[in-house]
Design a protein around this motif. Structure first.
Motif, PDB file in Angstrom:
ATOM      1  N   CYS A   1       0.839  -1.207   0.000  1.00  0.00           N
ATOM      2  CA  CYS A   1       0.000   0.000   0.000  1.00  0.00           C
ATOM      3  C   CYS A   1       0.870   1.253   0.000  1.00  0.00           C
ATOM      4  O   CYS A   1       0.608   2.217  -0.726  1.00  0.00           O
ATOM      5  N   LEU A   2       1.922   1.233   0.826  1.00  0.00           N
ATOM      6  CA  LEU A   2       2.799   2.404   0.931  1.00  0.00           C
ATOM      7  C   LEU A   2       3.615   2.613  -0.340  1.00  0.00           C
ATOM      8  O   LEU A   2       3.940   3.752  -0.686  1.00  0.00           O
ATOM      9  N   GLU A   3       3.944   1.538  -1.019  1.00  0.00           N
ATOM     10  CA  GLU A   3       4.666   1.667  -2.281  1.00  0.00           C
ATOM     11  C   GLU A   3       3.805   2.396  -3.311  1.00  0.00           C
ATOM     12  O   GLU A   3       4.315   3.180  -4.126  1.00  0.00           O
ATOM     13  N   ALA A   4       2.509   2.142  -3.263  1.00  0.00           N
ATOM     14  CA  ALA A   4       1.593   2.793  -4.203  1.00  0.00           C
ATOM     15  C   ALA A   4       1.216   4.197  -3.737  1.00  0.00           C
ATOM     16  O   ALA A   4       1.002   5.098  -4.552  1.00  0.00           O
ATOM     17  N   ASP A   5       1.136   4.391  -2.416  1.00  0.00           N
ATOM     18  CA  ASP A   5       0.745   5.686  -1.862  1.00  0.00           C
ATOM     19  C   ASP A   5       1.530   5.944  -0.577  1.00  0.00           C
ATOM     20  O   ASP A   5       1.118   5.533   0.506  1.00  0.00           O
ATOM     21  N   PRO A   6       2.678   6.620  -0.660  1.00  0.00           N
ATOM     22  CA  PRO A   6       3.513   6.851   0.521  1.00  0.00           C
ATOM     23  C   PRO A   6       2.820   7.651   1.624  1.00  0.00           C
ATOM     24  O   PRO A   6       3.274   7.629   2.765  1.00  0.00           O
ATOM     25  N   GLU A   7       1.738   8.350   1.277  1.00  0.00           N
ATOM     26  CA  GLU A   7       1.030   9.143   2.285  1.00  0.00           C
ATOM     27  C   GLU A   7      -0.145   8.382   2.905  1.00  0.00           C
ATOM     28  O   GLU A   7      -1.000   8.981   3.565  1.00  0.00           O
ATOM     29  N   ASP A   8      -0.184   7.083   2.699  1.00  0.00           N
ATOM     30  CA  ASP A   8      -1.196   6.230   3.333  1.00  0.00           C
ATOM     31  C   ASP A   8      -0.724   5.930   4.756  1.00  0.00           C
ATOM     32  O   ASP A   8      -0.153   4.886   5.045  1.00  0.00           O
ATOM     33  N   TYR A   9      -0.978   6.875   5.673  1.00  0.00           N
ATOM     34  CA  TYR A   9      -0.405   6.776   7.018  1.00  0.00           C
ATOM     35  C   TYR A   9      -1.037   5.674   7.850  1.00  0.00           C
ATOM     36  O   TYR A   9      -0.398   5.149   8.767  1.00  0.00           O
ATOM     37  N   ALA A  10      -2.265   5.302   7.522  1.00  0.00           N
ATOM     38  CA  ALA A  10      -2.875   4.163   8.221  1.00  0.00           C
ATOM     39  C   ALA A  10      -2.062   2.904   7.947  1.00  0.00           C
ATOM     40  O   ALA A  10      -1.792   2.104   8.859  1.00  0.00           O
ATOM     41  N   SER A  11      -1.633   2.742   6.693  1.00  0.00           N
ATOM     42  CA  SER A  11      -0.805   1.578   6.354  1.00  0.00           C
ATOM     43  C   SER A  11       0.576   1.674   6.991  1.00  0.00           C
ATOM     44  O   SER A  11       1.177   0.660   7.357  1.00  0.00           O
ATOM     45  N   LEU A  12       1.091   2.899   7.128  1.00  0.00           N
ATOM     46  CA  LEU A  12       2.387   3.074   7.794  1.00  0.00           C
ATOM     47  C   LEU A  12       2.306   2.627   9.250  1.00  0.00           C
ATOM     48  O   LEU A  12       3.164   1.885   9.741  1.00  0.00           O
ATOM     49  N   TYR A  13       1.262   3.075   9.937  1.00  0.00           N
ATOM     50  CA  TYR A  13       1.062   2.652  11.329  1.00  0.00           C
ATOM     51  C   TYR A  13       0.932   1.132  11.422  1.00  0.00           C
ATOM     52  O   TYR A  13       1.515   0.494  12.298  1.00  0.00           O
ATOM     53  N   ASN A  14       0.151   0.562  10.505  1.00  0.00           N
ATOM     54  CA  ASN A  14      -0.067  -0.894  10.534  1.00  0.00           C
ATOM     55  C   ASN A  14       1.220  -1.664  10.237  1.00  0.00           C
ATOM     56  O   ASN A  14       1.464  -2.727  10.822  1.00  0.00           O
ATOM     57  N   THR A  15       2.031  -1.135   9.345  1.00  0.00           N
ATOM     58  CA  THR A  15       3.311  -1.784   9.037  1.00  0.00           C
ATOM     59  C   THR A  15       4.197  -1.841  10.281  1.00  0.00           C
ATOM     60  O   THR A  15       4.752  -2.894  10.619  1.00  0.00           O
ATOM     61  N   ILE A  16       4.303  -0.715  10.976  1.00  0.00           N
ATOM     62  CA  ILE A  16       5.155  -0.669  12.177  1.00  0.00           C
ATOM     63  C   ILE A  16       4.551  -1.520  13.284  1.00  0.00           C
ATOM     64  O   ILE A  16       5.277  -2.171  14.053  1.00  0.00           O
ATOM     65  N   TYR A  17       3.226  -1.550  13.358  1.00  0.00           N
ATOM     66  CA  TYR A  17       2.569  -2.418  14.356  1.00  0.00           C
ATOM     67  C   TYR A  17       2.976  -3.874  14.135  1.00  0.00           C
ATOM     68  O   TYR A  17       3.244  -4.601  15.097  1.00  0.00           O
ATOM     69  N   CYS A  18       3.040  -4.296  12.876  1.00  0.00           N
ATOM     70  CA  CYS A  18       3.440  -5.681  12.578  1.00  0.00           C
ATOM     71  C   CYS A  18       4.885  -5.935  13.004  1.00  0.00           C
ATOM     72  O   CYS A  18       5.199  -6.977  13.589  1.00  0.00           O
ATOM     73  N   TYR A  19       5.765  -4.990  12.690  1.00  0.00           N
ATOM     74  CA  TYR A  19       7.158  -5.133  13.134  1.00  0.00           C
ATOM     75  C   TYR A  19       7.231  -5.263  14.656  1.00  0.00           C
ATOM     76  O   TYR A  19       7.962  -6.102  15.190  1.00  0.00           O
ATOM     77  N   GLU A  20       6.469  -4.409  15.350  1.00  0.00           N
ATOM     78  CA  GLU A  20       6.507  -4.423  16.821  1.00  0.00           C
ATOM     79  C   GLU A  20       5.975  -5.732  17.375  1.00  0.00           C
ATOM     80  O   GLU A  20       6.546  -6.295  18.312  1.00  0.00           O
ATOM     81  N   PHE A  21       4.880  -6.211  16.799  1.00  0.00           N
ATOM     82  CA  PHE A  21       4.306  -7.456  17.308  1.00  0.00           C
ATOM     83  C   PHE A  21       5.269  -8.616  17.122  1.00  0.00           C
ATOM     84  O   PHE A  21       5.337  -9.519  17.964  1.00  0.00           O
ATOM     85  N   LEU A  22       6.018  -8.582  16.042  1.00  0.00           N
ATOM     86  CA  LEU A  22       6.998  -9.622  15.779  1.00  0.00           C
ATOM     87  C   LEU A  22       8.307  -9.376  16.531  1.00  0.00           C
ATOM     88  O   LEU A  22       9.258 -10.148  16.391  1.00  0.00           O
ATOM     89  N   ASP A  23       8.330  -8.293  17.320  1.00  0.00           N
ATOM     90  CA  ASP A  23       9.517  -7.924  18.112  1.00  0.00           C
ATOM     91  C   ASP A  23      10.725  -7.711  17.214  1.00  0.00           C
ATOM     92  O   ASP A  23      11.854  -8.061  17.563  1.00  0.00           O
ATOM     93  N   GLU A  24      10.477  -7.112  16.060  1.00  0.00           N
ATOM     94  CA  GLU A  24      11.541  -6.855  15.095  1.00  0.00           C
ATOM     95  C   GLU A  24      11.814  -5.348  15.033  1.00  0.00           C
ATOM     96  O   GLU A  24      11.563  -4.686  14.022  1.00  0.00           O
ATOM     97  N   HIS A  25      12.299  -4.798  16.132  1.00  0.00           N
ATOM     98  CA  HIS A  25      12.525  -3.351  16.190  1.00  0.00           C
ATOM     99  C   HIS A  25      13.608  -2.912  15.213  1.00  0.00           C
ATOM    100  O   HIS A  25      13.502  -1.841  14.603  1.00  0.00           O
ATOM    101  N   GLU A  26      14.653  -3.731  15.066  1.00  0.00           N
ATOM    102  CA  GLU A  26      15.717  -3.373  14.124  1.00  0.00           C
ATOM    103  C   GLU A  26      15.175  -3.327  12.698  1.00  0.00           C
ATOM    104  O   GLU A  26      15.546  -2.451  11.907  1.00  0.00           O
TER     105      GLU A  26
END
Length: 466
Positions: free
Chosen positions: A158-183
């Motif tokens: 989604c972000l590749e198609a629309d970099p200003e899709d901030y809902a998808s940005l939040y969701n992307t980081i949420y997935c990283y956090e849930f997977l404990d992949e902070h790096e």
């Protein structure tokens, strides 16, 4: 796709509402009806949307888009069989219309058939080049089945198609956090910021990731960039304050927390953090003032009541501490932390039965921390309730078999009850696993620690008293 719910009503909507106030019937283009229906759906006015759909189908009975909106309302109202029947008809007319598959996926999702919904959305992807909304829907479906890796891939698309899709940005980081992949999150955000250097949301999220891995200078820089990008960004000031606290720069942290109270209405969390900073600056009265503001702003914030209680505990003003923990318990009698603190206060006041009851409530509500069991057992030992203390300690050992303190205290209780075999075995185990914690036993059971056989055990463990 639906219009933004913040959009102002356009001429077709005003015309439609004017018509509803009269007996006249106006003609609208099919596209106008779509705009009207979307407007009402986005504002939660389903009954008006249904009126517009009914009239739209009367004037444009062959409009596929209006019929699909009718299906959307059916799905919203859980009329799944009826919706499926309409979709079957529409699919005969337009077998490659992706919106038909989207609505079928929506039906499956609402019935918790998320794998089926995912399969349908993948079919829809094959029928259109406009994939952003579809990948967003797919990402949510993967979240429902806890597949955070696939969900993240979808939101990144989604972000590749629309970099200003901030809902998808939040969701992307949420997935990283849930997977404990902070790096991984840090790497992704830095790459994103290379192309979007003024995105305050990305800087804010980057700061939070650096904070999570204790890279405080980097976190501070990220929050500064977020503020440069948007000097009214409340969250960036608050998070910057937290970093400054970690760095011991309490005056600067207070400045940032105060900025949040100036930008918007003050929050209890800002007041609490300011109070904590003043505590660190050894200004207890100023800290107390902000703790009072905290509970005034939000009487249900348990950390505020605990902060006031702990303020008086530090001053050894146990009566005041009891007064405030009682207030907290009157608001939320199911809070295990409140009950634990109540037990500690009653223990300090030598109120044995009250302390016993409070610690019991704390554990029943799920507080199983080592010091809860230890303090509960100690108060029972003080009133010679050794059998009850033994039960408490054995329960504590079930939750924390690795705790040397619990083992040492249990050994002492066994020995005071004249169970020498149990006591000796337990003490030997504790000495073997944590000989450095022996002073805990010696302090609480000085008369036992002077026994010759105990001294012999100490010599064998290499921990004889000097």
């Amino acid at each position: 796709m639906a219009l933004d719910s913040s959009e102002q009503p356009g001429p077709p909507i005003a015309k439609f509402e004017s018509m509803l106030r009269t007996d006249d019937v106006y003609f609208f283009d099919a596209e106008d009806f779509e705009e009207i229906i979307h407007h009402y759906l986005n504002h939660g006015k389903v009954s008006l949307a249904k009126k517009a759909i009914k009239m739209g189908l009367q004037q444009h009975p062959n409009s596929l888009d209006i019929r699909l909106l009718d299906v959307e309302v059916m799905v919203f109202e859980n009329e799944f069989d009826l919706a499926e029947g309409v979709l079957d008809e529409l699919q005969i007319l337009e077998p490659n219309n992706e919106e038909i598959f989207v609505q079928r996926a929506n039906i499956q999702s609402k019935q918790d058939n998320h794998l089926a919904a995912i399969a349908l959305l993948h079919q829809a992807l094959e029928m259109t080049d406009d994939v952003v909304d579809l990948y967003s829907l797919l990402g949510m479906e993967y979240l429902f089945i806890d597949d955070y890796t696939m969900a993240r891939k979808c939101f990144i698309r989604c972000l590749e198609a629309d970099p200003e899709d901030y809902a998808s940005l939040y969701n992307t980081i949420y997935c990283y956090e849930f997977l404990d992949e902070h790096e991984g999150a840090i790497s992704y955000l830095n790459t994103y910021l290379d192309s979007n250097p003024y995105c305050q949301i990305a800087w804010h999220q980057l700061g939070k990731q650096y904070f999570a891995v204790k890279m405080y200078p980097e976190a501070l820089a990220a929050f500064d960039f977020a503020i440069i990008s948007d000097d009214s960004f409340l969250g960036a000031y608050f998070e910057k304050g937290k970093v400054l606290e970690k760095l011991g720069r309490y005056e600067e942290a207070i400045e940032n927390y105060n900025t949040t109270t100036e930008l918007e209405d003050p929050t209890s969390h800002a007041y609490l953090r300011i109070g904590k900073c003043y505590e660190q600056l050894d200004r207890p009265e100023k800290a107390r003032y902000y703790f009072y503001l905290t509970v005034h702003e939000d009487p249900l914030l348990d950390k505020g009541w605990l902060a006031i209680t702990d303020h008086y505990l530090k001053k050894k003003d146990y009566q005041k501490a009891q007064e405030y923990i009682d207030k907290a318990l009157s608001i939320d009698g199911e809070n295990a932390i409140y009950w634990k603190r109540s037990g500690m206060i009653h223990k300090a006041l030598k109120q044995v039965h009250e302390a016993d009851f409070a610690f019991k409530q704390a554990t029943e509500l799920g507080n199983y921390e080592v010091d809860t069991w230890l303090n509960w057992a100690e108060i029972l030992c003080e009133c010679d309730e050794l059998e009850a203390a033994e039960v408490v300690l054995r329960q504590g050992c079930e939750f924390h078999p690795e705790s040397a303190e619990l083992q040492y205290q249990l050994a002492g209780v066994y020995l005071r009850q004249h169970f020498p075999d149990k006591g000796k075995r337990t003490l030997q185990k504790a000495l073997k696993e944590a000989p450095d914690k022996y002073p805990y036993f010696e302090t609480r059971f000085p008369e036992i620690s002077r026994a010759l056989w105990v001294q012999r055990l100490l010599r064998e463990s290499g921990k004889a008293s000097k």
